[in-house]
Design a protein around this motif. Structure first.
Motif, PDB file in Angstrom:
ATOM      1  N   MET A 183      30.746  41.885  29.462  1.00 60.31           N
ATOM      2  CA  MET A 183      31.860  42.825  29.528  1.00 60.31           C
ATOM      3  C   MET A 183      31.811  43.501  30.889  1.00 60.31           C
ATOM      4  N   ASP A 184      32.963  43.848  31.422  1.00 66.98           N
ATOM      5  CA  ASP A 184      33.030  44.380  32.773  1.00 66.98           C
ATOM      6  C   ASP A 184      34.276  45.254  32.883  1.00 66.98           C
ATOM      7  N   TYR A 185      34.222  46.269  33.756  1.00 68.54           N
ATOM      8  CA  TYR A 185      35.379  47.146  33.909  1.00 68.54           C
ATOM      9  C   TYR A 185      36.608  46.378  34.384  1.00 68.54           C
ATOM     10  N   ARG A 186      36.386  45.219  35.007  1.00 64.35           N
ATOM     11  CA  ARG A 186      37.526  44.442  35.508  1.00 64.35           C
ATOM     12  C   ARG A 186      38.284  43.734  34.390  1.00 64.35           C
ATOM     13  N   ILE A 187      37.727  43.727  33.177  1.00 61.71           N
ATOM     14  CA  ILE A 187      38.488  43.238  32.032  1.00 61.71           C
ATOM     15  C   ILE A 187      39.650  44.190  31.747  1.00 61.71           C
ATOM     16  N   LEU A 188      39.411  45.489  31.930  1.00 60.14           N
ATOM     17  CA  LEU A 188      40.465  46.483  31.727  1.00 60.14           C
ATOM     18  C   LEU A 188      41.337  46.620  32.973  1.00 60.14           C
ATOM     19  N   LEU A 189      40.696  46.641  34.154  1.00 62.45           N
ATOM     20  CA  LEU A 189      41.445  46.687  35.410  1.00 62.45           C
ATOM     21  C   LEU A 189      41.714  45.247  35.826  1.00 62.45           C
ATOM     22  N   SER A 190      42.688  44.638  35.139  1.00 65.81           N
ATOM     23  CA  SER A 190      42.865  43.189  35.198  1.00 65.81           C
ATOM     24  C   SER A 190      43.267  42.685  36.579  1.00 65.81           C
ATOM     25  N   GLY A 191      43.726  43.558  37.449  1.00 67.28           N
ATOM     26  CA  GLY A 191      44.048  43.119  38.798  1.00 67.28           C
ATOM     27  C   GLY A 191      42.839  42.605  39.555  1.00 67.28           C
ATOM     28  N   TYR A 192      41.656  42.993  39.097  1.00 68.87           N
ATOM     29  CA  TYR A 192      40.419  42.564  39.764  1.00 68.87           C
ATOM     30  C   TYR A 192      39.749  41.391  39.055  1.00 68.87           C
ATOM     31  N   LEU A 193      40.451  40.739  38.155  1.00 70.15           N
ATOM     32  CA  LEU A 193      39.876  39.596  37.447  1.00 70.15           C
ATOM     33  C   LEU A 193      39.412  38.470  38.366  1.00 70.15           C
ATOM     34  N   PRO A 194      40.125  38.179  39.465  1.00 71.56           N
ATOM     35  CA  PRO A 194      39.618  37.110  40.346  1.00 71.56           C
ATOM     36  C   PRO A 194      38.194  37.366  40.838  1.00 71.56           C
ATOM     37  N   GLU A 195      37.893  38.628  41.192  1.00 73.45           N
ATOM     38  CA  GLU A 195      36.524  38.937  41.630  1.00 73.45           C
ATOM     39  C   GLU A 195      35.530  38.696  40.501  1.00 73.45           C
ATOM     40  N   TYR A 196      35.910  39.079  39.288  1.00 71.20           N
ATOM     41  CA  TYR A 196      35.037  38.881  38.127  1.00 71.20           C
ATOM     42  C   TYR A 196      34.799  37.389  37.870  1.00 71.20           C
ATOM     43  N   LEU A 197      35.874  36.608  37.843  1.00 67.45           N
ATOM     44  CA  LEU A 197      35.727  35.174  37.585  1.00 67.45           C
ATOM     45  C   LEU A 197      34.966  34.481  38.703  1.00 67.45           C
TER      46      LEU A 197
END
Length: 344
Positions: free
Chosen positions: A282-296
């Motif tokens: 789980m990561d804050y970028r799941i909620l702040l979905s604009g940052y999903l590319p960094e997460y993936l």
């Protein structure tokens, strides 16, 4: 010691009043918003209900600090109980007058490797507007043995931290189908992040052709749309596709409310992917979905052989031309090499 007892009792009483006052303030704010968004009868009825609840909470605060603690507590408890009973009566429904683009409920059936999707959206949108269109819903069949790709699509309309998440599945015959978890708007209704906390919208899963759902966002709505190919084993692709089908069928049978944080376009996708890939953090970028590319990218779900900035530039769709009638041609066109100077 005895002399300090009155001081101690006074301190505890004051602390208790402060704590209860904060409870009254927060419950007052929550209740006012809930009533303002969910009471039927229009803005006048909603405003009157919110004002009445604010007055009740204010009366309780005044009574509390005038030493009428029991009156304050019982006034608030009765009011809160009534508010909670009303809140529990708000039930999701699939039977409303829906906006045209979410008018149909998606259902899917599986027979071996063949998945049949009813009500796949394939609207013809007019250039430069999302208010003129020809509505078209289709039944489509997809062979999971021919599934070859999964793309994560992010559509931004404002803050770089927030994006709408869509997932596009590609097949060896050149066809693509996009799944999108969306609010199910009633006719004339507009999206509201705050309303999403207060049972204002039902949840829906839309299946659509790329020439419909990607074009309307990148074109008429002028959103910044990015398509990222996801590195995923074929068995996981198939399971994710089937997860969307199961979720759509569940919502068709048992409607749910959308929630801005806990049940939105990204958290539902994350739940489905985590069922396939146990241990996905789980990561804050799941909620702040604009940052999903960094997460993936960190999870090696994107091509780490290239810098993320390069992937982002290649992912940008720009403003596509008005699609022709062939969905395969549109999908092929948007996958041509990205132009230099893409939006960031």
């Amino acid at each position: 010691m005895a002399a300090s007892n009155p001081v101690r009792r006074g301190w505890l009483a004051t602390t208790g009043r402060i704590a209860f006052s904060l409870t009254l303030i927060f419950s007052g704010l929550w209740g006012c918003l809930a009533l303002a968004y969910r009471v039927p009868g229009g803005q006048v009825a909603q405003g009157a209900a919110a004002l009445a609840w604010a007055a009740l909470c204010l009366y309780a605060v005044v009574a509390l600090w005038r030493g009428r603690t029991r009156r304050a507590i019982w006034t608030w408890l009765f009011g809160m109980a009534a508010l909670c009973v009303w809140w529990q009566t708000l039930a999701p429904s699939n039977d409303r007058i829906w906006a045209d683009d979410v008018a149909r409920t998606l259902r899917g059936s599986v027979s071996g490797s063949i998945v049949t999707l009813d009500s796949v959206r394939n609207f013809d949108w007019q250039a430069d507007t999302d208010t003129r269109y020809t509505a078209r819903w289709e039944s489509q069949q997809y062979n999971l043995n021919e599934l070859t790709s999964v793309d994560m699509v992010l559509s931004y309309w404002g803050s770089p931290a927030i994006a709408h998440t869509l997932v596009s599945f590609g097949f060896s015959d050149g066809r693509h189908v996009v799944f999108s978890v969306e609010i199910r708007k009633e006719r004339g209704e507009q999206f509201s992040e705050i309303g999403g906390f207060f049972k204002q919208f039902e949840l829906s899963v839309i299946a659509a052709q790329e020439r419909d759902i990607l074009y309307v966002r990148a074109g008429p709505r002028a959103e910044r749309v990015y398509r990222y190919p996801v590195d995923m084993p074929v068995p996981a692709m198939r399971e994710l596709f089937l997860s969307y089908v199961r979720t759509a069928n569940e919502l068709a049978d048992r409607p749910r409310f959308y929630h801005t944080v806990t049940a939105n376009c990204t958290t539902l996708v994350y739940a489905m992917v985590r069922a396939i890939v146990p241990g996905l953090p789980m990561d804050y970028r799941i909620l702040l979905s604009g940052y999903l590319p960094e997460y993936l990218y960190e999870q090696r779900g994107l091509d780490t052989g290239k810098p993320l900035a390069t992937l982002r530039q290649q992912a940008y769709l720009g403003k596509p031309a008005l699609p022709g009638p062939d969905p395969v041609e549109f999908s092929r066109t948007i996958r041509q090499p990205a132009k230099a100077g893409a939006a960031q």
